[in-house]
Design a protein around this motif. Sequence first.
Motif, PDB file in Angstrom:
ATOM      1  N   LEU A 103       5.673  -3.879 -10.417  1.00 29.82           N
ATOM      2  CA  LEU A 103       4.402  -3.160 -10.490  1.00 29.82           C
ATOM      3  C   LEU A 103       3.504  -3.327  -9.266  1.00 29.82           C
ATOM      4  CD1 LEU A 103       3.409  -3.495 -14.263  1.00 29.82           C
ATOM      5  CD2 LEU A 103       4.737  -1.722 -13.111  1.00 29.82           C
ATOM      6  N   PRO A 104       3.372  -4.525  -8.679  1.00 35.90           N
ATOM      7  CA  PRO A 104       2.503  -4.638  -7.488  1.00 35.90           C
ATOM      8  C   PRO A 104       2.950  -3.735  -6.337  1.00 35.90           C
ATOM      9  CG  PRO A 104       2.983  -6.809  -8.378  1.00 35.90           C
ATOM     10  CD  PRO A 104       3.889  -5.842  -9.100  1.00 35.90           C
ATOM     11  N   LYS A 105       4.239  -3.448  -6.258  1.00 36.28           N
ATOM     12  CA  LYS A 105       4.742  -2.553  -5.216  1.00 36.28           C
ATOM     13  C   LYS A 105       4.643  -1.090  -5.642  1.00 36.28           C
ATOM     14  CE  LYS A 105       8.095  -6.070  -3.828  1.00 36.28           C
ATOM     15  NZ  LYS A 105       9.527  -6.421  -3.725  1.00 36.28           N
ATOM     16  N   LEU A 106       4.795  -0.856  -6.948  1.00 45.20           N
ATOM     17  CA  LEU A 106       4.800   0.511  -7.464  1.00 45.20           C
ATOM     18  C   LEU A 106       3.411   1.134  -7.477  1.00 45.20           C
ATOM     19  CD1 LEU A 106       6.252   2.892  -8.853  1.00 45.20           C
ATOM     20  CD2 LEU A 106       5.908   1.699 -11.041  1.00 45.20           C
ATOM     21  N   ILE A 107       2.396   0.360  -7.825  1.00 44.54           N
ATOM     22  CA  ILE A 107       1.045   0.900  -8.009  1.00 44.54           C
ATOM     23  C   ILE A 107       0.534   1.644  -6.766  1.00 44.54           C
ATOM     24  CG2 ILE A 107      -1.375   0.310  -8.445  1.00 44.54           C
ATOM     25  CD1 ILE A 107      -0.283  -2.035 -10.171  1.00 44.54           C
ATOM     26  N   PRO A 108       0.520   1.015  -5.587  1.00 45.45           N
ATOM     27  CA  PRO A 108      -0.026   1.745  -4.428  1.00 45.45           C
ATOM     28  C   PRO A 108       0.799   2.978  -4.054  1.00 45.45           C
ATOM     29  CG  PRO A 108       0.986  -0.338  -3.738  1.00 45.45           C
ATOM     30  CD  PRO A 108       0.907  -0.362  -5.223  1.00 45.45           C
ATOM     31  N   PRO A 126      -5.043   8.249 -12.600  1.00 48.98           N
ATOM     32  CA  PRO A 126      -5.202   6.803 -12.819  1.00 48.98           C
ATOM     33  C   PRO A 126      -3.979   6.227 -13.546  1.00 48.98           C
ATOM     34  CG  PRO A 126      -7.146   8.015 -13.536  1.00 48.98           C
ATOM     35  CD  PRO A 126      -6.081   9.029 -13.290  1.00 48.98           C
ATOM     36  N   LEU A 127      -3.594   5.027 -13.166  1.00 48.20           N
ATOM     37  CA  LEU A 127      -2.438   4.369 -13.773  1.00 48.20           C
ATOM     38  C   LEU A 127      -2.923   3.185 -14.600  1.00 48.20           C
ATOM     39  CD1 LEU A 127       0.653   4.657 -13.756  1.00 48.20           C
ATOM     40  CD2 LEU A 127       0.726   3.093 -11.813  1.00 48.20           C
ATOM     41  N   VAL A 128      -2.647   3.225 -15.901  1.00 52.69           N
ATOM     42  CA  VAL A 128      -3.024   2.141 -16.815  1.00 52.69           C
ATOM     43  C   VAL A 128      -1.761   1.351 -17.140  1.00 52.69           C
ATOM     44  CG1 VAL A 128      -4.005   1.564 -19.066  1.00 52.69           C
ATOM     45  CG2 VAL A 128      -4.881   3.545 -17.778  1.00 52.69           C
ATOM     46  N   LEU A 129      -1.813   0.035 -16.944  1.00 49.80           N
ATOM     47  CA  LEU A 129      -0.607  -0.794 -17.020  1.00 49.80           C
ATOM     48  C   LEU A 129      -0.649  -1.765 -18.185  1.00 49.80           C
ATOM     49  CD1 LEU A 129      -0.424  -1.658 -13.223  1.00 49.80           C
ATOM     50  CD2 LEU A 129       0.814   0.151 -14.402  1.00 49.80           C
TER      51      LEU A 129
END
Length: 307
Positions: free
Chosen positions: A106-111, A121-124
Amino acid sequence: MTLNELKYIVAVAKEKHFRKASEACFVSQPTLSIAIKKFEEEIGVDLFERNKKEILITPIGKQIVQLAEDILQKTYLIKQLAKEDLGDHSGEVKLGAIYTIAPYLLPKLIPLFHQMADKTPLVLQENYTHILIEKLLNGKLDFVILSLPFEHTNIDTITLYTEPFVVALPKKHPLAEQTSVSMKQIENETLLMLGEGHCFRDQVIDAFGYKEQIQFQTHKLQKTLDGSSLETIRYMVASGAGVTILPCSSVQSYDEEMLAIRPIYPAIPPRQVALAWRKTFPRKHLLKTMIDAVTKLKIPCTITMVQ
């Protein structure tokens, strides 16, 4: 009978408490209670057994709650489909991932996702597979990233990538001197694993092929690890408490002075990481964007399965 009444019924069934349900629905408790009582009077049956200690759902109430959830989900789909047709891509996307994938993906996918869909907006959320799937089915999540095998008649999946398993050893462990480690060589070691409920635990057990042996070797220590993360286990290995098996994506950064990471030889079947979504999910362009975003990440040590 209104959609709000259905929403209140589902909330009470979930919370087992009228006050908590009213807070979840952002209404006062009297408003919620009156609406549910009105609904019960309209259909002529009681949905809940009310007492001072707890709220119980009646047998007919359980059936009606399931129908209410289905109606609310279809209402959500209607709204999303209308937005899609009008070209409105601003609605949020709710993505879930299992515990053993989320911290490393996720830390790589979000940006990257935000670059490709800057108005969305992406809610995780991270959780166990069965909880994420329940939320996916009732519309509280749009996508779930999980590990295969998984099948459900109302859910589609696509394999995003595969990744091998590796052995993590204390740096001074005798096996750390080898370039690779076999499963046979660690069968008598104290094997640290995640607690019950993690699908990764089951995959490790299946890789050994002798479940009773593993449960015997880990039974005493395993009680202290229930609910732990892979990071906790990694630190315990570094302290000399035992050895473990990890997905390769979780060891792209580690303290080489404390740990030794070795490939398994002969290789065991790799982990298959997949994206899951409801077959009725209407926002097809966002589905494609999500798949493309993960594919473009090119996570080290993994093999991309989407062309």
